[in-house]
Design a protein around this motif. Sequence first.
Motif, short mmCIF file in Angstrom:
data_model
loop_
_atom_site.label_atom_id
_atom_site.label_comp_id
_atom_site.label_asym_id
_atom_site.label_seq_id
_atom_site.Cartn_x
_atom_site.Cartn_y
_atom_site.Cartn_z
N UNK A 1 1.11 -1.26 -0.37
CA UNK A 1 0.00 0.26 -0.01
C UNK A 1 0.95 1.30 0.41
N UNK A 2 2.45 0.87 0.70
CA UNK A 2 2.89 2.30 0.85
C UNK A 2 4.14 2.76 -0.66
N UNK A 3 3.82 1.31 -1.99
CA UNK A 3 4.92 1.51 -2.95
C UNK A 3 4.35 2.77 -3.78
N UNK A 4 5.35 3.22 -3.86
CA UNK A 4 4.79 4.90 -4.52
C UNK A 4 4.44 4.38 -6.07
N UNK A 5 4.93 3.12 -6.22
CA UNK A 5 4.50 2.57 -8.26
C UNK A 5 4.55 0.96 -8.42
N UNK A 6 3.82 1.04 -9.19
CA UNK A 6 3.65 -0.60 -9.44
C UNK A 6 3.65 -0.71 -10.85
N UNK A 7 4.71 -1.70 -11.05
CA UNK A 7 5.03 -2.66 -12.71
C UNK A 7 3.59 -3.39 -12.78
N UNK A 8 2.99 -3.00 -14.39
CA UNK A 8 2.17 -4.06 -14.26
C UNK A 8 2.62 -4.74 -15.83
N UNK B 1 -3.04 8.96 1.01
CA UNK B 1 -3.92 8.78 1.56
C UNK B 1 -3.74 8.37 2.63
N UNK B 2 -4.19 8.32 3.83
CA UNK B 2 -3.02 8.00 5.55
C UNK B 2 -4.03 6.57 5.44
N UNK B 3 -5.49 6.29 5.08
CA UNK B 3 -6.01 4.81 5.39
C UNK B 3 -6.89 4.74 4.43
N UNK B 4 -7.49 3.37 2.91
CA UNK B 4 -7.94 3.37 1.83
C UNK B 4 -7.29 3.20 0.87
N UNK B 5 -5.46 2.92 0.85
CA UNK B 5 -5.02 3.01 -0.30
C UNK B 5 -4.98 1.82 -1.16
N UNK C 1 -2.24 -6.08 3.39
CA UNK C 1 -2.88 -6.27 4.35
C UNK C 1 -4.83 -6.26 4.12
N UNK C 2 -5.50 -6.79 5.35
CA UNK C 2 -6.96 -7.17 5.07
C UNK C 2 -7.43 -6.73 4.13
N UNK C 3 -7.53 -5.38 3.93
CA UNK C 3 -8.57 -4.21 3.50
C UNK C 3 -7.71 -4.25 2.14
N UNK C 4 -7.03 -4.11 1.69
CA UNK C 4 -6.24 -4.16 0.29
C UNK C 4 -6.75 -6.05 -0.58
N UNK C 5 -6.38 -6.73 0.51
CA UNK C 5 -7.01 -7.86 0.23
C UNK C 5 -8.10 -8.26 0.14
N UNK D 1 -1.26 -16.64 -2.28
CA UNK D 1 -2.00 -16.15 -1.50
C UNK D 1 -3.21 -16.57 -0.60
N UNK D 2 -4.06 -17.27 0.46
CA UNK D 2 -5.40 -17.30 0.76
C UNK D 2 -5.86 -16.53 1.65
N UNK D 3 -4.89 -15.30 1.73
CA UNK D 3 -5.64 -15.18 3.13
C UNK D 3 -4.26 -13.34 3.52
N UNK D 4 -4.55 -12.40 3.59
CA UNK D 4 -3.44 -11.60 3.94
C UNK D 4 -2.48 -11.75 5.41
#
Length: 122
Positions: free
Chosen positions: A23-30, A48-52, A74-78, A114-117
């Motif tokens: 969630x704190x990564x500046x970039x994503x490679x696709x 954002x502080x939360x909900x990234x 983490x659980x929210x993203x997962x 990964x089956x859970x966070x």
Amino acid sequence: MKVAVPILDTEVQGKKIVNAHFGKSNYFAIVDIATEKLEVVKNPGLHLERGRGMLIADMFSEKNVKAVLVKEMGPGSFDKIRNILGIKVYLIPPQVKFLDDAIEKFKKGELEELLEPNEDRH
């Protein structure tokens, strides 16, 4: 198939480095596995502080990403990425440092799904 990986904005000898912090990564490679085309995108939720994870998940959906390779999530993203959008999440082993190596392991079927966070809620 498009695969997303969090990456750092620095490189070592021209190789992109996997970022352990999803969630704190500046970039994503696709990466398009079929064509090997690489697109680097900014994290839309970085401010954002939360909900990234929600904004990241929406961006993955818009870009037709089918799998995400991570060291931790983490659980929210997962929940949004895997359970709501149906994008598979795979675990990059600690010894894998570079994007190319993570993609190669994914292509060979060597990454565990990964089956859970695997990171606690912040």
